[in-house]
Design a protein around this motif. Structure first.
Motif, mmCIF file in Angstrom:
data_model
loop_
_atom_site.group_PDB
_atom_site.id
_atom_site.type_symbol
_atom_site.label_atom_id
_atom_site.label_comp_id
_atom_site.label_asym_id
_atom_site.label_seq_id
_atom_site.Cartn_x
_atom_site.Cartn_y
_atom_site.Cartn_z
ATOM 1 N N UNK A 137 50.476 92.510 -25.214
ATOM 2 C CA UNK A 137 50.493 93.959 -25.390
ATOM 3 C C UNK A 137 49.387 94.393 -26.344
ATOM 4 N N UNK A 138 48.688 95.456 -25.982
ATOM 5 C CA UNK A 138 47.726 96.081 -26.887
ATOM 6 C C UNK A 138 48.490 96.797 -27.993
ATOM 7 N N UNK A 139 47.800 97.193 -29.026
ATOM 8 C CA UNK A 139 48.429 97.943 -30.114
ATOM 9 C C UNK A 139 49.103 99.202 -29.562
ATOM 10 N N UNK A 140 50.334 99.419 -29.959
ATOM 11 C CA UNK A 140 51.164 100.575 -29.591
ATOM 12 C C UNK A 140 51.445 100.692 -28.090
ATOM 13 N N UNK A 141 51.218 99.626 -27.331
ATOM 14 C CA UNK A 141 51.542 99.653 -25.908
ATOM 15 C C UNK A 141 53.050 99.513 -25.718
ATOM 16 N N UNK A 142 53.544 100.119 -24.684
ATOM 17 C CA UNK A 142 54.949 100.035 -24.304
ATOM 18 C C UNK A 142 55.006 99.431 -22.913
ATOM 19 N N UNK A 143 55.942 98.507 -22.688
ATOM 20 C CA UNK A 143 56.033 97.883 -21.370
ATOM 21 C C UNK A 143 57.462 97.509 -21.039
ATOM 22 N N UNK A 144 57.685 97.238 -19.757
ATOM 23 C CA UNK A 144 58.950 96.716 -19.278
ATOM 24 C C UNK A 144 58.735 95.267 -18.891
ATOM 25 N N UNK A 145 59.567 94.395 -19.417
ATOM 26 C CA UNK A 145 59.569 93.000 -18.995
ATOM 27 C C UNK A 145 60.803 92.831 -18.125
ATOM 28 N N UNK A 146 60.602 92.361 -16.897
ATOM 29 C CA UNK A 146 61.709 92.181 -15.953
ATOM 30 C C UNK A 146 61.856 90.699 -15.645
ATOM 31 N N UNK A 147 63.107 90.206 -15.724
ATOM 32 C CA UNK A 147 63.399 88.816 -15.418
ATOM 33 C C UNK A 147 64.482 88.799 -14.338
ATOM 34 N N UNK A 148 64.181 88.177 -13.198
ATOM 35 C CA UNK A 148 65.137 88.017 -12.100
ATOM 36 C C UNK A 148 65.659 86.580 -12.124
ATOM 37 N N UNK A 149 66.961 86.420 -12.091
ATOM 38 C CA UNK A 149 67.595 85.101 -12.118
ATOM 39 C C UNK A 149 68.150 84.768 -10.744
ATOM 40 N N UNK A 150 68.386 83.474 -10.482
ATOM 41 C CA UNK A 150 68.971 83.105 -9.191
ATOM 42 C C UNK A 150 70.466 83.410 -9.198
ATOM 43 N N UNK A 151 71.102 83.293 -8.039
ATOM 44 C CA UNK A 151 72.484 83.746 -7.865
ATOM 45 C C UNK A 151 73.501 82.938 -8.671
ATOM 46 N N UNK A 152 73.152 81.772 -9.186
ATOM 47 C CA UNK A 152 74.088 80.982 -10.005
ATOM 48 C C UNK A 152 74.258 81.579 -11.394
ATOM 49 N N UNK A 153 73.282 82.345 -11.875
ATOM 50 C CA UNK A 153 73.294 82.876 -13.232
ATOM 51 C C UNK A 153 74.188 84.112 -13.302
ATOM 52 N N UNK A 154 75.151 84.072 -14.236
ATOM 53 C CA UNK A 154 76.065 85.205 -14.419
ATOM 54 C C UNK A 154 75.884 85.899 -15.760
ATOM 55 N N UNK A 155 75.286 85.205 -16.740
ATOM 56 C CA UNK A 155 75.003 85.828 -18.036
ATOM 57 C C UNK A 155 73.818 85.121 -18.682
ATOM 58 N N UNK A 156 73.177 85.797 -19.638
ATOM 59 C CA UNK A 156 72.043 85.226 -20.357
ATOM 60 C C UNK A 156 72.101 85.644 -21.824
ATOM 61 N N UNK A 157 71.514 84.799 -22.669
ATOM 62 C CA UNK A 157 71.285 85.142 -24.067
ATOM 63 C C UNK A 157 69.778 85.190 -24.244
ATOM 64 N N UNK A 158 69.299 86.238 -24.912
ATOM 65 C CA UNK A 158 67.862 86.441 -25.087
ATOM 66 C C UNK A 158 67.485 86.385 -26.557
ATOM 67 N N UNK A 159 66.317 85.773 -26.832
ATOM 68 C CA UNK A 159 65.728 85.773 -28.172
ATOM 69 C C UNK A 159 64.287 86.216 -28.026
ATOM 70 N N UNK A 160 63.829 87.001 -28.985
ATOM 71 C CA UNK A 160 62.497 87.583 -28.925
ATOM 72 C C UNK A 160 61.632 87.054 -30.060
ATOM 73 N N UNK A 161 60.333 86.854 -29.765
ATOM 74 C CA UNK A 161 59.387 86.368 -30.762
ATOM 75 C C UNK A 161 58.078 87.128 -30.636
ATOM 76 N N UNK A 162 57.514 87.499 -31.797
ATOM 77 C CA UNK A 162 56.171 88.058 -31.761
ATOM 78 C C UNK A 162 55.178 86.901 -31.848
ATOM 79 N N UNK A 163 53.907 87.217 -31.911
ATOM 80 C CA UNK A 163 52.877 86.185 -31.876
ATOM 81 C C UNK A 163 52.958 85.230 -33.071
ATOM 82 N N UNK A 164 53.487 85.699 -34.198
ATOM 83 C CA UNK A 164 53.594 84.836 -35.377
ATOM 84 C C UNK A 164 54.851 83.983 -35.355
ATOM 85 N N UNK A 165 55.686 84.131 -34.321
ATOM 86 C CA UNK A 165 56.903 83.334 -34.208
ATOM 87 C C UNK A 165 58.123 83.969 -34.823
ATOM 88 N N UNK A 166 57.999 85.203 -35.311
ATOM 89 C CA UNK A 166 59.159 85.904 -35.881
ATOM 90 C C UNK A 166 59.900 86.663 -34.829
#
Length: 166
Positions: A137-166
């Motif tokens: 992402x460029x500075x101040x850019x806004x975006x949508x990240x879309x993730x499609x899972x296969x039919x076996x997946x019923x739930x997910x846990x998400x963790x987010x990291x910036x470029x520095x690993x935080x």
């Protein structure tokens, strides 16, 4: 950034959310994050638009939500002034028996890669594995990240990291 007006309509089963925004006095990158929730408040889908606006410029936006009429509540967030990256909203819905996650991301004032690590689980809560998705992402850019899972997946846990690993 100021939200001047919004509206929505159903078109071919999809919900189209439109509106007008006015930029601040200085030019800069601004974004719009549209969040569609069901009647119980569960976020189903997130979609974003982003662009550069001159000082005090007025522009229109449009965002499409596949959730259609299931998204009975709509919220619109304006972006462009954050100093650090932020996750504005996560949406989760089932499309053709597959879990689809949409994430509205606002970047801060530094161009960088944002990474999402997802761990998928089946209906019995057993882990099906983890994967990472990232976007630059460029500075101040806004975006949508879309993730499609296969039919076996019923739930997910998400963790987010910036470029520095935080």
């Amino acid at each position: 950034v100021k939200l001047l007006q919004t509206g929505s309509r159903l078109e071919n089963g999809k919900l189209i959310v439109t509106g007008s925004i006015q930029n601040r006095k200085e030019g800069g990158r601004v974004g719009v994050i549209v969040v569609g929730s069901n009647g119980s408040g569960k976020v189903l889908e997130v979609n974003t638009t982003t662009g550069y606006l001159s000082g005090s410029e007025i522009a229109n936006f449009a965002a499409e939500l596949e959730a259609g009429k299931a998204a009975s509540n709509i919220k619109v967030f304006l972006t462009g002034s954050s100093q650090t990256p932020k996750i504005i909203a996560e949406g989760r819905m089932t499309v053709n028996n597959k879990l689809v996650v949409t994430i509205g991301i606002e970047n801060g004032d530094t161009s960088q890669r944002i990474t999402v690590k997802s761990t998928a689980y089946d209906a019995k809560g057993r882990s099906l594995g983890s994967e990472s998705n990232s976007t630059f992402l460029s500075a101040h850019e806004t975006t949508t990240l879309r993730i499609d899972y296969d039919s076996r997946v019923k739930s997910v846990k998400l963790k987010y990291y910036d470029q520095s690993g935080r």
